[in-house]
Design a protein around this motif. Structure first.
Motif, PDB file in Angstrom:
ATOM      1  N   VAL A 185       0.840  -1.203   0.000  1.00 35.68           N
ATOM      2  CA  VAL A 185       0.000   0.000   0.000  1.00 35.68           C
ATOM      3  C   VAL A 185       0.874   1.253   0.000  1.00 35.68           C
ATOM      4  O   VAL A 185       0.706   2.145  -0.830  1.00 35.68           O
ATOM      5  N   GLN A 186       1.869   1.300   0.896  1.00 30.71           N
ATOM      6  CA  GLN A 186       2.648   2.542   0.997  1.00 30.71           C
ATOM      7  C   GLN A 186       3.552   2.743  -0.212  1.00 30.71           C
ATOM      8  O   GLN A 186       3.647   3.850  -0.748  1.00 30.71           O
ATOM      9  N   SER A 187       4.174   1.689  -0.669  1.00 37.43           N
ATOM     10  CA  SER A 187       5.119   1.827  -1.773  1.00 37.43           C
ATOM     11  C   SER A 187       4.415   2.151  -3.089  1.00 37.43           C
ATOM     12  O   SER A 187       4.847   3.020  -3.844  1.00 37.43           O
ATOM     13  N   HIS A 188       3.317   1.459  -3.360  1.00 34.72           N
ATOM     14  CA  HIS A 188       2.564   1.737  -4.585  1.00 34.72           C
ATOM     15  C   HIS A 188       1.939   3.125  -4.531  1.00 34.72           C
ATOM     16  O   HIS A 188       1.858   3.817  -5.547  1.00 34.72           O
ATOM     17  N   ALA A 189       1.482   3.545  -3.346  1.00 39.20           N
ATOM     18  CA  ALA A 189       0.896   4.877  -3.222  1.00 39.20           C
ATOM     19  C   ALA A 189       1.957   5.934  -3.500  1.00 39.20           C
ATOM     20  O   ALA A 189       1.711   6.924  -4.187  1.00 39.20           O
ATOM     21  N   LEU A 190       3.134   5.720  -2.971  1.00 41.26           N
ATOM     22  CA  LEU A 190       4.247   6.636  -3.211  1.00 41.26           C
ATOM     23  C   LEU A 190       4.506   6.763  -4.709  1.00 41.26           C
ATOM     24  O   LEU A 190       4.619   7.854  -5.264  1.00 41.26           O
ATOM     25  N   SER A 191       4.577   5.617  -5.376  1.00 42.39           N
ATOM     26  CA  SER A 191       4.874   5.621  -6.810  1.00 42.39           C
ATOM     27  C   SER A 191       3.808   6.360  -7.596  1.00 42.39           C
ATOM     28  O   SER A 191       4.105   7.174  -8.463  1.00 42.39           O
ATOM     29  N   PHE A 192       2.559   6.072  -7.261  1.00 39.20           N
ATOM     30  CA  PHE A 192       1.489   6.667  -8.050  1.00 39.20           C
ATOM     31  C   PHE A 192       1.298   8.143  -7.733  1.00 39.20           C
ATOM     32  O   PHE A 192       1.276   8.984  -8.628  1.00 39.20           O
ATOM     33  N   PHE A 193       1.150   8.488  -6.468  1.00 43.17           N
ATOM     34  CA  PHE A 193       0.792   9.864  -6.120  1.00 43.17           C
ATOM     35  C   PHE A 193       1.979  10.817  -6.156  1.00 43.17           C
ATOM     36  O   PHE A 193       1.897  11.895  -6.717  1.00 43.17           O
ATOM     37  N   HIS A 194       3.080  10.417  -5.528  1.00 42.70           N
ATOM     38  CA  HIS A 194       4.205  11.343  -5.452  1.00 42.70           C
ATOM     39  C   HIS A 194       4.993  11.388  -6.757  1.00 42.70           C
ATOM     40  O   HIS A 194       5.568  12.393  -7.118  1.00 42.70           O
ATOM     41  N   LEU A 195       5.076  10.232  -7.436  1.00 44.00           N
ATOM     42  CA  LEU A 195       5.934  10.132  -8.606  1.00 44.00           C
ATOM     43  C   LEU A 195       5.236  10.408  -9.916  1.00 44.00           C
ATOM     44  O   LEU A 195       5.644  11.240 -10.691  1.00 44.00           O
ATOM     45  N   SER A 196       4.199   9.609 -10.159  1.00 46.64           N
ATOM     46  CA  SER A 196       3.618   9.613 -11.506  1.00 46.64           C
ATOM     47  C   SER A 196       2.469  10.574 -11.684  1.00 46.64           C
ATOM     48  O   SER A 196       2.283  11.134 -12.760  1.00 46.64           O
ATOM     49  N   ALA A 197       1.688  10.760 -10.615  1.00 46.12           N
ATOM     50  CA  ALA A 197       0.503  11.613 -10.755  1.00 46.12           C
ATOM     51  C   ALA A 197       0.826  13.005 -11.312  1.00 46.12           C
ATOM     52  O   ALA A 197       0.054  13.534 -12.117  1.00 46.12           O
ATOM     53  N   PRO A 198       1.952  13.599 -10.903  1.00 43.32           N
ATOM     54  CA  PRO A 198       2.243  14.912 -11.512  1.00 43.32           C
ATOM     55  C   PRO A 198       2.292  14.859 -13.038  1.00 43.32           C
ATOM     56  O   PRO A 198       1.757  15.736 -13.710  1.00 43.32           O
ATOM     57  N   ASP A 199       2.922  13.811 -13.586  1.00 44.53           N
ATOM     58  CA  ASP A 199       2.943  13.676 -15.049  1.00 44.53           C
ATOM     59  C   ASP A 199       1.545  13.422 -15.592  1.00 44.53           C
ATOM     60  O   ASP A 199       1.111  14.019 -16.575  1.00 44.53           O
ATOM     61  N   LEU A 200       0.848  12.493 -14.935  1.00 44.11           N
ATOM     62  CA  LEU A 200      -0.432  12.057 -15.474  1.00 44.11           C
ATOM     63  C   LEU A 200      -1.501  13.125 -15.337  1.00 44.11           C
ATOM     64  O   LEU A 200      -2.341  13.287 -16.215  1.00 44.11           O
ATOM     65  N   LEU A 201      -1.504  13.842 -14.227  1.00 46.55           N
ATOM     66  CA  LEU A 201      -2.584  14.796 -13.991  1.00 46.55           C
ATOM     67  C   LEU A 201      -2.230  16.217 -14.421  1.00 46.55           C
ATOM     68  O   LEU A 201      -3.090  16.959 -14.877  1.00 46.55           O
ATOM     69  N   LEU A 202      -0.953  16.599 -14.220  1.00 43.82           N
ATOM     70  CA  LEU A 202      -0.572  17.957 -14.619  1.00 43.82           C
ATOM     71  C   LEU A 202      -0.084  17.989 -16.063  1.00 43.82           C
ATOM     72  O   LEU A 202      -0.054  19.037 -16.701  1.00 43.82           O
ATOM     73  N   GLY A 203       0.320  16.833 -16.572  1.00 42.49           N
ATOM     74  CA  GLY A 203       0.762  16.768 -17.969  1.00 42.49           C
ATOM     75  C   GLY A 203       2.257  16.592 -18.099  1.00 42.49           C
ATOM     76  O   GLY A 203       3.026  17.204 -17.365  1.00 42.49           O
ATOM     77  N   PHE A 204       2.669  15.753 -19.046  1.00 39.10           N
ATOM     78  CA  PHE A 204       4.099  15.489 -19.269  1.00 39.10           C
ATOM     79  C   PHE A 204       4.847  16.771 -19.629  1.00 39.10           C
ATOM     80  O   PHE A 204       6.007  16.945 -19.287  1.00 39.10           O
ATOM     81  N   ASP A 205       4.159  17.637 -20.373  1.00 39.61           N
ATOM     82  CA  ASP A 205       4.842  18.828 -20.866  1.00 39.61           C
ATOM     83  C   ASP A 205       4.509  20.072 -20.061  1.00 39.61           C
ATOM     84  O   ASP A 205       4.814  21.186 -20.482  1.00 39.61           O
ATOM     85  N   SER A 206       3.902  19.895 -18.901  1.00 31.05           N
ATOM     86  CA  SER A 206       3.522  21.075 -18.114  1.00 31.05           C
ATOM     87  C   SER A 206       4.759  21.715 -17.499  1.00 31.05           C
ATOM     88  O   SER A 206       5.862  21.165 -17.553  1.00 31.05           O
ATOM     89  N   ASP A 207       4.558  22.857 -16.904  1.00 25.54           N
ATOM     90  CA  ASP A 207       5.671  23.640 -16.370  1.00 25.54           C
ATOM     91  C   ASP A 207       6.486  22.830 -15.365  1.00 25.54           C
ATOM     92  O   ASP A 207       5.970  22.417 -14.332  1.00 25.54           O
ATOM     93  N   PRO A 208       7.759  22.624 -15.642  1.00 25.56           N
ATOM     94  CA  PRO A 208       8.608  21.819 -14.755  1.00 25.56           C
ATOM     95  C   PRO A 208       8.622  22.331 -13.313  1.00 25.56           C
ATOM     96  O   PRO A 208       8.779  21.559 -12.383  1.00 25.56           O
ATOM     97  N   ALA A 209       8.482  23.615 -13.149  1.00 29.97           N
ATOM     98  CA  ALA A 209       8.570  24.170 -11.798  1.00 29.97           C
ATOM     99  C   ALA A 209       7.478  23.651 -10.877  1.00 29.97           C
ATOM    100  O   ALA A 209       7.651  23.561  -9.675  1.00 29.97           O
ATOM    101  N   THR A 210       6.336  23.304 -11.464  1.00 31.24           N
ATOM    102  CA  THR A 210       5.235  22.837 -10.622  1.00 31.24           C
ATOM    103  C   THR A 210       4.867  21.389 -10.885  1.00 31.24           C
ATOM    104  O   THR A 210       3.937  20.857 -10.294  1.00 31.24           O
ATOM    105  N   ARG A 211       5.592  20.741 -11.783  1.00 38.19           N
ATOM    106  CA  ARG A 211       5.232  19.368 -12.119  1.00 38.19           C
ATOM    107  C   ARG A 211       5.840  18.410 -11.089  1.00 38.19           C
ATOM    108  O   ARG A 211       6.741  17.636 -11.363  1.00 38.19           O
ATOM    109  N   ASN A 212       5.341  18.509  -9.854  1.00 35.61           N
ATOM    110  CA  ASN A 212       5.797  17.667  -8.756  1.00 35.61           C
ATOM    111  C   ASN A 212       4.696  17.608  -7.716  1.00 35.61           C
ATOM    112  O   ASN A 212       3.637  18.200  -7.920  1.00 35.61           O
ATOM    113  N   VAL A 213       4.944  16.923  -6.633  1.00 34.54           N
ATOM    114  CA  VAL A 213       3.874  16.702  -5.655  1.00 34.54           C
ATOM    115  C   VAL A 213       3.402  18.021  -5.038  1.00 34.54           C
ATOM    116  O   VAL A 213       2.229  18.175  -4.696  1.00 34.54           O
ATOM    117  N   MET A 214       4.295  19.007  -4.945  1.00 33.41           N
ATOM    118  CA  MET A 214       3.883  20.309  -4.404  1.00 33.41           C
ATOM    119  C   MET A 214       2.895  20.973  -5.350  1.00 33.41           C
ATOM    120  O   MET A 214       1.890  21.555  -4.922  1.00 33.41           O
TER     121      MET A 214
END
Lengths: 240, 479, 180
Positions: free
Chosen positions: B102-131
């Motif tokens: 649960v913790q490891s997969h959640a980390l991967s999905f929310f902290h790691l990948s969600a920024p790409d998936l939800l904010l966009g691969f090409d979105s502004d690098p400055a905000t394309r992270n968990v913050m």
């Protein structure tokens, strides 16, 4: 009983004649850090943590082996002494391979506790990382890991003075000293060891441990030392 | 003229990694390589330690999945001791393991990948992270942080420490579960279920947006993972199964200690991470990807016949349709598979806590050295993990072989970045967005052995275009 | 309005457990976000270690030349450098390889299977050179604060950061500086 008076840290205190400076301090509420000292075993002054400043003495004196004398003027916590104690612990940390995170004695280790108590959060000295002899697991119950040894000799003294077998001793000098079994044999081949486990219980670090103990699992119990010593001195058990 | 493109640093796999892309004379991508640059020599410095210290030592291989290493280690220890682990202890170890998933997969999905998936691969690098995610989707981001927190708390409740626990030992575990602890775990489950359902719905309803990625990450390969004797999804103890790209079974279930008959580890001079491959499809050939197989969430869902819990089975059935009769082969669907596994883990925890013997206090078998070799095989979140110990008669380690999860995926990761590079890089046109896409190819595997959060959002990348004489033609930096 | 504190976190030769412990602050982290500007970290996208960093948490020991280069850069560009976790403070488990010979290890670890061993010209070109011995961080640069633990638990991490945010030197009690 004779009583002596001495001055510790600017205060006049009294103590029974014949006690060590360490006892005189502790009896008067002044605690000195120690590692090689264990009540019930003869003191050896090996670790030097209890060094104190005695007026008139040319050198710092180890309180555990110095007899308290009438009229002594002692300082126990000068800035220099506090710094020296930290250096001593730091030297110990860098001398052998102390990896607290994976050690059986994590949580019960006196070296680790002294470091925390005295504010040692790192060592200024370069780690030696010596390649030490292999761990000895040949004994039925006990294990011996030289990586964690601080050469306090409690194990040697307990085996000799309390159990009376003198299975453990020391070879070599300085950084080359090592605890040995009998004539430097494998523990499993010892003919003197009674497998009583006293050495394991008095070891302040994870050097001696019960086989099969996992990380932070060792619990040591030194209560028996005083119990046995007092029992013998006061002849508490009748025997023929 | 042939050129070589360097991308460094890339995501960590146990330290930093680099990517080099070799162009051929026409400027087309010939091959991309993932160089893993960290090395700590665990397999060598453990020699001479007692085998019951190994769980504590191997914990420190990775701070995200120390529990997985510890479990593989204690299982090898169980084997050396030759003991039967009390059933309650097995179940408690499993609960910790599912908390870990649960913790490891959640980390991967929310902290790691969600920024790409939800904010966009090409979105502004400055905000394309968990913050940035917290800014734009505060509710979801908090839920994600909480879900990871719940997984960690489950581990903390049973094992006393969430990172580098010492509770699981050869022979069993050190403490039983109390009624109070059981209720504490139960109390967190409703929130966890709600979060994972939200995440699954979110991903499923947005899958069509990633059609291009799904296509590029798609290539045939074998898949591998543990299954129960009946062929069900398994995370703690099972037989290793290999299927081919059509989901046809190649090896139904390999006994743990026979893994060396099927898997060989090759190495290359340009990476510290070894290259396991399926022996009977050898000999080893990196360029041909001979013997390549994928492990991890995608591997496990492809090899199993069913999950075994109601909600996960429902999701699995829907998931399988993506495979159109064969395996689900697009590496992009690692994300989807990961979420299904979180759901499965939560359901299994709920189910196991109901067991009538779960509070039993007989949780540790005693024993000495009764075998000189022990293999512990388990599923870490990222894939099958193998600890292979040889000891002397006193229990001192004389040899260690570790096949770590991400290692199995090494060839596949190289193949993925080659595909992505081939798709987007043609001659001189390297844009910042491409760098991110290449990175995401690695990120989808959720490479382990270290903190994958090194690549949350965007990894710092530099691409240098070098002329054949070594002089710099162009440099693009990002981050 | 007070300026946000420029905070960085770095991971050298370690396992990331310290960073995971940092993340175990959970929602406290989100709350801290008001006072902190996370300018370099595994979880944000900055390529190069920036200048004028106020506080940096450095996890991991010095295992290879790239660790060392980055650490020197960190020291130059940061006000307060914290050795974060036992690997950074004492060398910890990575240091267990110090009694072994590096060339020997590389050969033994990789020679078993087919392919080639990662050492030699091609390896050195792309892979960072391993230091002959693993070192704690203060072997290379002066360190301002030591935060032991494997990993340091979230409480002592929070104590340290909260103190620094308030402009004070962290006063950690004995139970918060234990090794291991």
């Amino acid at each position: 009983m004779l009583v002596i008076t001495l001055n510790i840290n600017g205060q006049d205190v009294s103590a029974p004649a014949g006690v060590t400076l360490l006892e005189a301090c502790r009896q008067n509420g002044v605690d000195l850090p120690t590692l090689c000292h264990l009540e019930g075993l003869t003191p050896v002054g090996a670790c030097r943590l209890c060094l104190v400043q005695v007026e008139g003495a040319r050198r710092l004196m180890p309180a555990c082996t110095t007899e308290a004398q009438d009229g002594m003027v002692v300082q126990t916590h000068t800035e220099q002494l506090k710094e020296y104690r930290k250096m001593l612990l730091e030297l110990l940390l860098s001398e052998r391979n102390h990896i607290c995170s994976v050690c059986v004695a994590n949580g019960s280790c006196e070296l680790r506790a002294r470091c925390a108590e005295l504010g040692v959060d790192h060592t200024r000295f370069e780690y030696r990382c010596p390649d030490l002899p292999a761990i000895d697991l040949t004994h039925e119950r006990n294990g011996l890991d030289h990586n964690r040894c601080i050469s306090c000799t409690r194990c040697i003294r307990a085996c000799d003075q309390i159990e009376g077998a003198h299975t453990l001793d020391m070879q070599g000098r300085g950084v080359d000293n090592r605890i040995i079994i009998d004539m430097h044999q494998k523990w499993g081949e010892s003919i003197t060891c009674t497998k009583c486990g006293k050495c394991v219980n008095v070891c302040p670090t994870g050097t001696l441990f019960w086989k099969g103990s996992t990380v932070a699992e060792m619990q040591k119990d030194v209560g028996f030392v005083r119990w046995i010593k007092e029992g013998r001195e006061k002849k508490q058990w009748s025997y023929i | 003229m042939a050129k070589k493109i360097h991308i460094e640093p890339v995501t960590r796999i146990e330290g930093h990694a680099k990517i080099t892309i070799q162009l051929d004379d026409t400027g087309a991508v010939d091959e991309a390589r993932l160089h893993v640059v960290e090395f700590r020599a665990f397999e060598k410095f453990c020699i001479g330690r007692p085998f019951y210290e190994m769980p504590g030592i191997t914990n420190r291989i990775c701070g995200i999945c120390p529990t997985s290493h510890a479990l593989a280690s204690v299982k090898a220890g169980d084997s050396i001791m030759g003991v039967a682990v009390p059933p309650t202890a097995v179940k408690l170890r499993e609960i910790m393991n599912w908390g870990q998933f649960v913790q490891s997969h959640a980390l991967s999905f929310f902290h790691l990948s969600a920024p790409d998936l939800l904010l966009g691969f090409d979105s502004d690098p400055a905000t394309r992270n968990v913050m940035g995610l917290i800014q734009k989707y505060p509710d979801l981001a908090r839920k994600g942080v909480r879900l990871r927190g719940i997984g960690q708390e489950i581990i903390r409740i049973v094992a006393d420490k969430s990172i580098h626990q010492a509770w699981a030992v050869p022979g069993g575990v050190r403490e039983p579960l109390t009624a109070e602890k059981r209720e504490a775990i139960r109390a967190m489950l409703p929130e966890a279920f709600e979060t994972i359902e939200t995440a699954l719905n979110l991903l499923k309803s947005n899958l069509d947006k990633f059609a291009e990625e799904v296509k590029i990450y798609d290539f045939p390969s074998m898949f591998a993972g543990l299954v129960t004797p009946a062929g069900g999804l398994e995370h703690y103890d099972g037989l290793m199964r290999f299927v081919d790209t059509h989901r046809k079974i190649i090896e139904p279930g390999i006994q743990n200690d026979k893994y060396r008959d099927y898997i060989e580890e090759a190495s290359e001079s340009w990476s510290y991470l070894k290259f396991p491959y399926f022996k009977s499809q050898g000999p080893y050939n990196f360029k041909e990807s001979a013997g390549m197989y994928r492990v991890g969430p995608l591997g496990r869902l492809n090899v199993c016949d069913y999950a075994g819990t109601p909600r996960a089975d429902r999701e699995l059935e829907q998931f399988r349709r993506l495979g159109k009769g064969g395996a689900v082969t697009s590496g992009f669907h690692f994300h989807y598979a990961r979420l299904i596994e979180i759901l499965f883990a939560l359901e299994k925890i709920e189910e196991t806590l109901k067991d009538k013997d779960i509070l039993d206090d007989w949780v540790r078998a005693e024993g000495g050295v009764n075998r000189l070799k022990g293999v512990g095989m388990t599923e870490a979140p990222r894939g099958t993990l193998i600890h292979d110990y040889t000891v002397d008669r006193n229990g001192l380690i004389t040899d260690v072989n570790l096949v770590v999860s991400t290692g199995h995926n090494n060839m596949a990761m190289n193949r993925t970045i080659t595909n992505i590079a081939k798709q987007y890089i043609k001659g001189d046109n390297i844009s910042e967005g491409i760098l991110n896409r290449v990175e995401h190819g690695i990120r989808a595997f959720d490479p382990c052995l270290s903190c994958s959060t090194h690549a949350v959002g965007k990894m710092p990348l530099t691409i240098e275009l070098l002329a054949p004489d070594g002089s710099m033609l162009k440099e693009i930096s990002r981050g | 309005m007070a300026n946000k504190v420029r905070l960085a976190t770095v991971w050298l030769g370690g396992c990331s457990g310290c960073h995971m412990s940092f993340l175990d602050l959970d929602e406290k982290l989100i709350d801290l976000a008001d006072q902190i500007d996370l300018v370099y970290s595994p979880i944000v996208d900055i390529k190069e270690y920036p200048h004028d960093v106020d506080v940096v948490l450095v996890e991991g020991a010095l295992c290879n030349t790239e660790n060392l280069e980055l650490l020197l850069q960190i020291r130059e560009r940061s006000k307060i450098v914290i050795s974060f976790g036992d690997c950074a403070v004492t060398g910890n488990t990575p240091q267990l390889r110090n009694k072994l010979d590096i060339d020997d290890i590389l050969t033994k670890v990789y020679q078993a299977g087919p392919g080639s061993i990662p050492k030699g010209p091609e390896a050195v070109d792309i892979l960072p050179v391993l230091l002959p011995k693993v070192h704690p961080l203060h072997a290379a640069v002066p360190i301002d604060i030591y935060l032991p633990g494997c990993p340091p638990d979230p409480d002592r991490i929070f104590l340290t950061i909260a103190a620094l945010l308030a402009g004070e030197k962290p006063q950690l009690p004995a139970e918060a500086i234990t090794f291991g």
